[in-house]
Design an enzyme around this catalytic site. Structure first.
Site, PDB file in Angstrom:
ATOM      1  N   SER A  12      -9.355 137.753  17.363  1.00  0.00           N
ATOM      2  CA  SER A  12      -9.534 136.982  16.126  1.00  0.00           C
ATOM      3  C   SER A  12      -8.309 137.117  15.231  1.00  0.00           C
ATOM      4  O   SER A  12      -8.108 136.306  14.338  1.00  0.00           O
ATOM      5  CB  SER A  12     -10.744 137.522  15.366  1.00  0.00           C
ATOM      6  OG  SER A  12     -10.507 138.883  15.020  1.00  0.00           O
ATOM      7  N   GLU A 152      -5.415 143.235   9.090  1.00  0.00           N
ATOM      8  CA  GLU A 152      -4.728 141.940   9.157  1.00  0.00           C
ATOM      9  C   GLU A 152      -3.545 141.890   8.188  1.00  0.00           C
ATOM     10  O   GLU A 152      -2.545 141.249   8.447  1.00  0.00           O
ATOM     11  CB  GLU A 152      -5.689 140.794   8.800  1.00  0.00           C
ATOM     12  CG  GLU A 152      -6.654 140.431   9.891  1.00  0.00           C
ATOM     13  CD  GLU A 152      -5.982 139.910  11.153  1.00  0.00           C
ATOM     14  OE1 GLU A 152      -5.281 138.888  11.079  1.00  0.00           O
ATOM     15  OE2 GLU A 152      -6.158 140.526  12.217  1.00  0.00           O
ATOM     16  N   CYS A 184     -14.253 148.020  17.643  1.00  0.00           N
ATOM     17  CA  CYS A 184     -13.565 146.784  17.249  1.00  0.00           C
ATOM     18  C   CYS A 184     -12.089 147.066  17.455  1.00  0.00           C
ATOM     19  O   CYS A 184     -11.616 148.160  17.121  1.00  0.00           O
ATOM     20  CB  CYS A 184     -13.868 146.483  15.778  1.00  0.00           C
ATOM     21  SG  CYS A 184     -12.766 145.253  15.037  1.00  0.00           S
ATOM     22  N   HIS A 186      -9.529 146.163  16.017  1.00  0.00           N
ATOM     23  CA  HIS A 186      -8.713 146.435  14.819  1.00  0.00           C
ATOM     24  C   HIS A 186      -8.714 147.929  14.469  1.00  0.00           C
ATOM     25  O   HIS A 186      -7.777 148.421  13.863  1.00  0.00           O
ATOM     26  CB  HIS A 186      -9.246 145.651  13.616  1.00  0.00           C
ATOM     27  CG  HIS A 186      -8.863 144.195  13.616  1.00  0.00           C
ATOM     28  ND1 HIS A 186      -9.429 143.281  14.455  1.00  0.00           N
ATOM     29  CD2 HIS A 186      -7.962 143.515  12.854  1.00  0.00           C
ATOM     30  CE1 HIS A 186      -8.913 142.079  14.216  1.00  0.00           C
ATOM     31  NE2 HIS A 186      -8.012 142.196  13.247  1.00  0.00           N
TER      32      HIS A 186
END
Ligand code: DGL
Length: 266
Positions: A12, A152, A184, A186
């Site tokens: 994503s 991000e 996850c 991230h």
């Protein structure tokens, strides 16, 4: 026989870079094309049908480069749409799932914390994972809204990120877990902070290395490895802002200059 076609990886956003690092380490000769769907990040709060539409588009884009394998470097996308992707695209697709199985086998006190997105924790694939491999383990799940957005922005070593992490990890500390799963892609990029907060007695697990080994295994079995001659390269694409994504990737990829990221709105 050598196959020079690239490996396609998507997430994503920039979290899949944690998986790409492991793949690069294990398979130094391979070319890699990475797509960060940052314009639609986070996936973890979206409807699974929306996520399936996005990953179909992204995978279609990557197959345009004749990739020989796709790595869904995203637990959320894998939980929401791995079976679907495999029905649509006739090439090897490696996905991810939180490291519940290894956690259940190494926990000493039978208490495991799983950090992941809301979509991952609500997914049937996740529930089936827990019931198949962690029946006798107390699994404490922690959705972590807002954490993906910090990564991000490249804010991996930042007081506000640490404050947010402490908020999510405090309940795990109080419940006495001895193992924490980073569910996850991230979150491994925040591993030093997680380890600092949880302390030296708690084991922190992620699946990046296992996924890289699986990719190497599939390429070997299917005779798809590239030979070692010449150099390898990486190409990065995003649906988001290429400058912001480039800065975040260069921090996560440990490169001295901002990575060149091409904008590709799908
Ligand atoms: N990196 C992703 C994962 O592994 C998704 C994060 C998100 O977009 O919410 O779950």
């Amino acid at each position: 026989m050598s196959n020079p076609n690239p490996i396609g990886i998507f997430d994503s956003g920039v979290g899949g870079i944690s998986v790409m690092k492991e793949i690069r380490h294990l398979l130094p000769a391979e070319d890699i094309i990475y797509y960060a769907d940052s314009a639609h990040c986070p996936y973890g709060t979206k409807d699974p049908a929306f996520i399936r539409r996005r990953i179909e588009k992204v995978t279609g884009f990557l197959t345009g480069f004749k990739v020989k394998i796709i790595v869904a470097a995203c637990n959320t996308a894998s939980i929401a749409g791995l079976d679907f992707l495999r029905q649509v695209f006739p090439l090897p697709i490696v996905g991810m799932e939180p490291a519940v199985k290894p956690a259940a086998s190494i926990t000493q006190n039978g208490k495991v914390g799983v950090m992941a997105t809301g979509v991952t924790l609500a997914g049937d694939r996740f529930h089936s994972l827990v019931s198949r491999f962690a029946g006798n383990t107390e699994i404490i799940t922690v959705p972590c809204p807002g954490l993906v957005e910090r990564v991000e922005s490249g804010l991996i070593n930042d007081p506000e990120t640490e404050r947010l992490l402490r908020k999510f990890l405090d309940p795990l500390l109080s419940s006495g877990v001895d193992t924490v799963v980073l569910g996850c892609t991230h979150y491994p990029l925040l591993r030093p902070l997680v380890e600092l907060i949880m302390g030296p007695d708690i084991t922190v697990l992620d699946t990046g290395n296992a996924v890289a080994r699986r990719v190497a295994q599939v390429l070997t079995e299917d005779n798809l490895l590239k030979d070692n001659a010449g150099c390898s390269r990486e190409m990065f694409f995003t649906s988001g802002n290429p400058d912001t994504v480039g800065r975040a990737i260069s921090i996560l990829w440990d490169s001295p200059d901002a990575e060149e990221v091409k904008h590709e709105k799908l």
